[in-house]
Write a protein that holds these residues in place. Structure first.
Motif, PDB file in Angstrom:
ATOM      1  N   CYS A   1       0.851  -1.190   0.000  1.00  0.00           N
ATOM      2  CA  CYS A   1       0.000   0.000   0.000  1.00  0.00           C
ATOM      3  C   CYS A   1       0.888   1.241   0.000  1.00  0.00           C
ATOM      4  O   CYS A   1       1.745   1.388   0.864  1.00  0.00           O
TER       5      CYS A   1
ATOM      6  N   ILE B   1      -5.988  -3.309  -5.906  1.00  0.00           N
ATOM      7  CA  ILE B   1      -5.866  -2.673  -7.220  1.00  0.00           C
ATOM      8  C   ILE B   1      -5.469  -3.703  -8.268  1.00  0.00           C
ATOM      9  O   ILE B   1      -6.052  -3.794  -9.319  1.00  0.00           O
TER      10      ILE B   1
ATOM     11  N   GLN C   1       7.524  -1.046  -7.341  1.00  0.00           N
ATOM     12  CA  GLN C   1       6.258  -0.327  -7.189  1.00  0.00           C
ATOM     13  C   GLN C   1       6.484   1.180  -7.249  1.00  0.00           C
ATOM     14  O   GLN C   1       5.670   1.913  -7.788  1.00  0.00           O
TER      15      GLN C   1
ATOM     16  N   GLU D   1      -4.926  -0.066  -2.217  1.00  0.00           N
ATOM     17  CA  GLU D   1      -5.087   1.362  -1.964  1.00  0.00           C
ATOM     18  C   GLU D   1      -5.875   1.527  -0.679  1.00  0.00           C
ATOM     19  O   GLU D   1      -6.874   0.847  -0.467  1.00  0.00           O
ATOM     20  N   LYS D   2      -5.430   2.437   0.194  1.00  0.00           N
ATOM     21  CA  LYS D   2      -6.126   2.603   1.466  1.00  0.00           C
ATOM     22  C   LYS D   2      -7.390   3.445   1.289  1.00  0.00           C
ATOM     23  O   LYS D   2      -7.477   4.293   0.415  1.00  0.00           O
TER      24      LYS D   2
ATOM     25  N   ASN E   1       0.866   5.425   0.003  1.00  0.00           N
ATOM     26  CA  ASN E   1      -0.022   6.565   0.250  1.00  0.00           C
ATOM     27  C   ASN E   1       0.295   7.760  -0.656  1.00  0.00           C
ATOM     28  O   ASN E   1       1.178   7.682  -1.517  1.00  0.00           O
ATOM     29  N   GLU E   2      -0.433   8.852  -0.410  1.00  0.00           N
ATOM     30  CA  GLU E   2      -0.272  10.047  -1.250  1.00  0.00           C
ATOM     31  C   GLU E   2       1.097  10.713  -1.094  1.00  0.00           C
ATOM     32  O   GLU E   2       1.499  11.523  -1.911  1.00  0.00           O
TER      33      GLU E   2
ATOM     34  N   LEU F   1       5.003   3.887  -9.885  1.00  0.00           N
ATOM     35  CA  LEU F   1       4.388   5.093  -9.350  1.00  0.00           C
ATOM     36  C   LEU F   1       4.907   6.314 -10.100  1.00  0.00           C
ATOM     37  O   LEU F   1       4.138   7.149 -10.574  1.00  0.00           O
TER      38      LEU F   1
ATOM     39  N   ARG G   1      -1.193  -5.143  -4.973  1.00  0.00           N
ATOM     40  CA  ARG G   1      -1.056  -3.697  -4.801  1.00  0.00           C
ATOM     41  C   ARG G   1      -2.427  -3.234  -4.315  1.00  0.00           C
ATOM     42  O   ARG G   1      -3.447  -3.547  -4.927  1.00  0.00           O
TER      43      ARG G   1
ATOM     44  N   VAL H   1      -8.632  -1.347   2.923  1.00  0.00           N
ATOM     45  CA  VAL H   1      -8.000  -1.189   1.611  1.00  0.00           C
ATOM     46  C   VAL H   1      -8.822  -1.866   0.533  1.00  0.00           C
ATOM     47  O   VAL H   1      -9.665  -2.719   0.823  1.00  0.00           O
TER      48      VAL H   1
END
Length: 138
Positions: A11, A61, A127, A84-85, A13-14, A131, A82, A58
């Protein structure tokens, strides 16, 4: 030979940090993971384990890979996803009582911390590459 199947979730984050967990009595970090229970899909296991170990809900994805290895004469198969929270953490609620800390680790952290599974480092760094590429096209 006995076998064990589990799932692990990556996971990010932003802030481009990866969610990692640490067990009691250990200084090494790993992505949240755990064993698949009876009647559970690898995806369901991944979602449940991350919730228990980190308090985050989560969504999956995509499936990243399946790691197959043998540990102490047990065939181990781990599905990596993979994820996403969704929202904030409700706190660690690990029924196995093994997770002491969940934390977000930056790229430089990931390169310097002790890993429970050093072989996962490559996948984690990969990952980040994805990204960077996806951000470039937005």
């Amino acid at each position: 030979m006995k076998s064990w199947s589990g799932s692990a979730g990556i996971c990010i984050n932003e802030h481009k940090e990866i969610l990692m967990v640490k067990s009691f009595g250990s200084e090494r970090w790993a992505v949240p993971s755990g064993g698949i229970e009876e009647g559970e899909s690898p995806e369901e296991c991944c979602i449940r384990e991350i919730k228990e170990e980190t308090g985050y809900d989560v969504k999956v994805i995509k499936k990243l890979k399946v790691k197959e290895t043998t540990i102490k004469n047990i065939k181990v198969k781990t599905y990596y996803f993979r994820v996403e929270k969704i929202g904030d953490s409700s706190g660690i609620n690990d029924p196995d009582q093994i997770i002491v800390e969940a934390d977000w680790k930056s790229l430089s952290d990931i390169k310097t911390i002790n890993h429970v599974y050093p072989e996962d480092l490559e996948l984690l760094l990969e990952q980040y590459k994805h990204l960077e590429q996806s951000v470039a096209f937005e």
